[in-house]
Design an enzyme around this catalytic site. Structure first.
Site, mmCIF file in Angstrom:
data_model
loop_
_atom_site.group_PDB
_atom_site.id
_atom_site.type_symbol
_atom_site.label_atom_id
_atom_site.label_comp_id
_atom_site.label_asym_id
_atom_site.label_seq_id
_atom_site.Cartn_x
_atom_site.Cartn_y
_atom_site.Cartn_z
ATOM 1 N N ASP A 1 -13.044 -20.799 -26.604
ATOM 2 C CA ASP A 1 -14.302 -20.039 -26.635
ATOM 3 C C ASP A 1 -14.615 -19.527 -28.032
ATOM 4 O O ASP A 1 -15.638 -18.892 -28.240
ATOM 5 C CB ASP A 1 -14.301 -18.899 -25.614
ATOM 6 C CG ASP A 1 -13.314 -17.789 -25.935
ATOM 7 O OD1 ASP A 1 -12.449 -17.976 -26.829
ATOM 8 O OD2 ASP A 1 -13.374 -16.726 -25.279
ATOM 9 N N ASP B 1 -8.294 -21.122 -25.524
ATOM 10 C CA ASP B 1 -9.208 -21.411 -24.408
ATOM 11 C C ASP B 1 -10.556 -21.936 -24.887
ATOM 12 O O ASP B 1 -11.477 -22.099 -24.088
ATOM 13 C CB ASP B 1 -9.380 -20.196 -23.504
ATOM 14 C CG ASP B 1 -10.138 -19.054 -24.165
ATOM 15 O OD1 ASP B 1 -10.104 -18.954 -25.409
ATOM 16 O OD2 ASP B 1 -10.750 -18.243 -23.449
ATOM 17 N N SER C 1 -6.521 -16.352 -24.264
ATOM 18 C CA SER C 1 -7.340 -16.712 -25.419
ATOM 19 C C SER C 1 -6.486 -17.116 -26.617
ATOM 20 O O SER C 1 -5.757 -18.090 -26.563
ATOM 21 C CB SER C 1 -8.279 -15.549 -25.753
ATOM 22 O OG SER C 1 -9.286 -15.941 -26.640
ATOM 23 N N ASP D 1 -9.548 -22.030 -30.418
ATOM 24 C CA ASP D 1 -8.406 -21.233 -29.986
ATOM 25 C C ASP D 1 -7.927 -21.759 -28.637
ATOM 26 O O ASP D 1 -8.403 -22.787 -28.147
ATOM 27 C CB ASP D 1 -8.737 -19.742 -29.956
ATOM 28 C CG ASP D 1 -9.721 -19.380 -28.865
ATOM 29 O OD1 ASP D 1 -10.442 -20.272 -28.396
ATOM 30 O OD2 ASP D 1 -9.775 -18.198 -28.476
#
Length: 450
Positions: free
Chosen positions: A246, A244, A101, A242
């Protein structure tokens, strides 16, 4: 049972520390066995972000899944919400995202999704945990039943079309100058392309991943470069994802940050006016600012709070039928569209409002003034500092001082021996005095127990 591997968002740790090829192989085997339900040919979708260690973990997962007879569909660097969407759309039994993440490149992680694209329940994670510590040799597939692996082309276009369909067909972003920061992460190709297809004037930063620079001085946790670029280019809006993708934060035309709480406020209010809120409520965590709660209350919208973690937000949304939820960090879940947080889809909803209203982002997105919030951590070696009589007394005194004008949140960390003390209220000085009093009491209790 205590959880050794799974945290609030899958398994995460240092690459070649906790996250080794051996662990990834075992996760592939255990998760593959847990999701082999029915007589059909089983398959898993695997995506990743742009970390150097992603190659190592991807190959180990492929070996694990195929060794228990599960076919693997590799989609390469893709946003986490895209992997969740593809898992459902491709009728897979399981989805995997290789990502840590918002962490820097040294870390990596493994996130798992069920066949409908939702993160796994605690019970299923516990089932997989049990298998990680036992020998699975006798459960491996026979030679003729091993799985196959293949790379899937065209998945970027699938996600672009999915994201575009969350907006009205007639809506265009023409006339909007947008700076997008992809954090040198998973969205570096797909999101700038989607914005261009929607008609925006796109300026991209954080789109040159090299395996090492994911989230480094860029993205939603480090928006300074985006703020400067928005001002430099006289853009209408900045979007920071960010690693990834999400989570998301926005930047207005003045270069000021719009956090997740403000996004929940603007989406919640707008959707209520348009009759799109499934119920008159928004779900957030205990960390969301009291200013958000007061603003929503003034709009006739309740704020429901959950423990920290977007999975708990989603669980509450599904349980009680709400369709807007998220965290102040920028995890925004719109369950009309997604089964998990989707930074880009959330940003698109705000862009649609900006176009519809014809007003600058600074007017559209700053719906309330956040209350002063102070967060401090107290580290301890042993014992239970929260049970100390001096700590209990300090907390009770603090709650009396803030009664009606603020709130306290004191909670132990789930990953380290730390007590987190958060206070917020109308008067910054009072909040600071209350928090410092509790921190001092915790420090004394920790020292006495050491």
């Amino acid at each position: 049972m205590s959880r050794r591997y799974f945290g609030t968002d899958g398994i995460r740790g240092r690459a070649n520390g906790l996250i080794t090829p051996e662990l990834a192989l075992k996760v592939g085997q255990a998760a593959g066995l847990a999701f082999q339900r029915g007589e059909h040919r089983h398959r898993v979708v695997i995506g990743k972000d742009t970390r150097l260690s992603g190659y190592m973990i991807e190959n180990a997962l492929v070996a694990g899944f195929t060794s228990v007879g599960m076919d693997v569909l590799l989609v390469g660097p893709m946003p986490t919400p895209a992997v969740a969407m593809l898992t459902k759309s491709m009728r897979a039994d399981l989805g995997v995202m290789i990502s840590a993440s918002h962490n820097l490149f040294e870390d990596n992680g493994i996130k798992l999704f069920g066949p409908l694209g939702y993160k796994l329940s605690d019970d299923v994670e516990k089932q997989i945990e049990l298998m990680l510590d036992e020998s699975l040799d006798k459960k491996l597939a026979q030679s003729a039943s091993l799985g196959r692996a293949r790379r899937i082309d065209g998945v970027h276009d699938r996600y672009i079309e999915f994201a575009k369909r969350t907006l009205p067909r007639e809506l265009s972003l023409e006339g909007l100058r947008v700076v997008i920061d992809c954090a040198n992460g998973a969205a570096y190709k797909v999101v700038p392309e989607a914005l261009w297809e929607l008609g925006a004037d796109v300026i991209s930063i954080g789109v040159e991943p090299d395996g090492f620079n994911i989230n480094k001085e860029c993205g939603s946790t480090a928006p300074q470069a985006l703020c400067a670029k928005v001002r430099e280019m006289r853009a209408d809006i900045g979007i920071a994802l960010d690693g990834d993708a999400d989570r998301v934060i926005l930047v207005d035309e003045r270069g000021h940050v719009v956090d997740g709480d403000q996004l929940l406020a603007v989406i919640g209010q707008s959707w209520k006016e348009d009759g799109r809120l499934a119920k008159p409520g928004v779900v957030a965590t205990v960390m969301s600012n009291l200013g958000l709660e007061r603003f929503l209350a003034g709009e006739g919208i309740a704020l429901l709070r959950t423990p920290v973690g977007d999975r708990y937000v989603l669980e509450q949304m599904l349980k009680d039928g709400y369709n807007v939820g998220g965290e102040s960090s920028g995890h925004i879940i719109l369950s009309d569209f997604n089964t998990t947080g989707d930074g880009f889809v959330a940003a698109l909803q705000v862009l649609a409002m900006v176009q519809k209203l014809g007003r600058p982002v600074s007017e559209v997105c700053h719906r309330f003034d956040p209350l002063p919030q102070i967060l401090k951590n107290v580290r301890y070696r042993s014992g239970r500092p929260l049970d100390d009589s001096g700590v209990i007394s300090a907390i009770q005194d603090g709650e009396k001082r803030l009664n009606g004008h603020g709130r306290l949140l004191i909670r132990p960390s789930g990953t380290e021996p730390v007590i987190r003390v958060m206070g917020e209220g109308d008067d910054h000085d009072v909040v600071e005095e209350v928090v410092d009093s509790i921190v001092d009491a915790l420090g004394n209790a920790a020292a006495a127990a050491a």
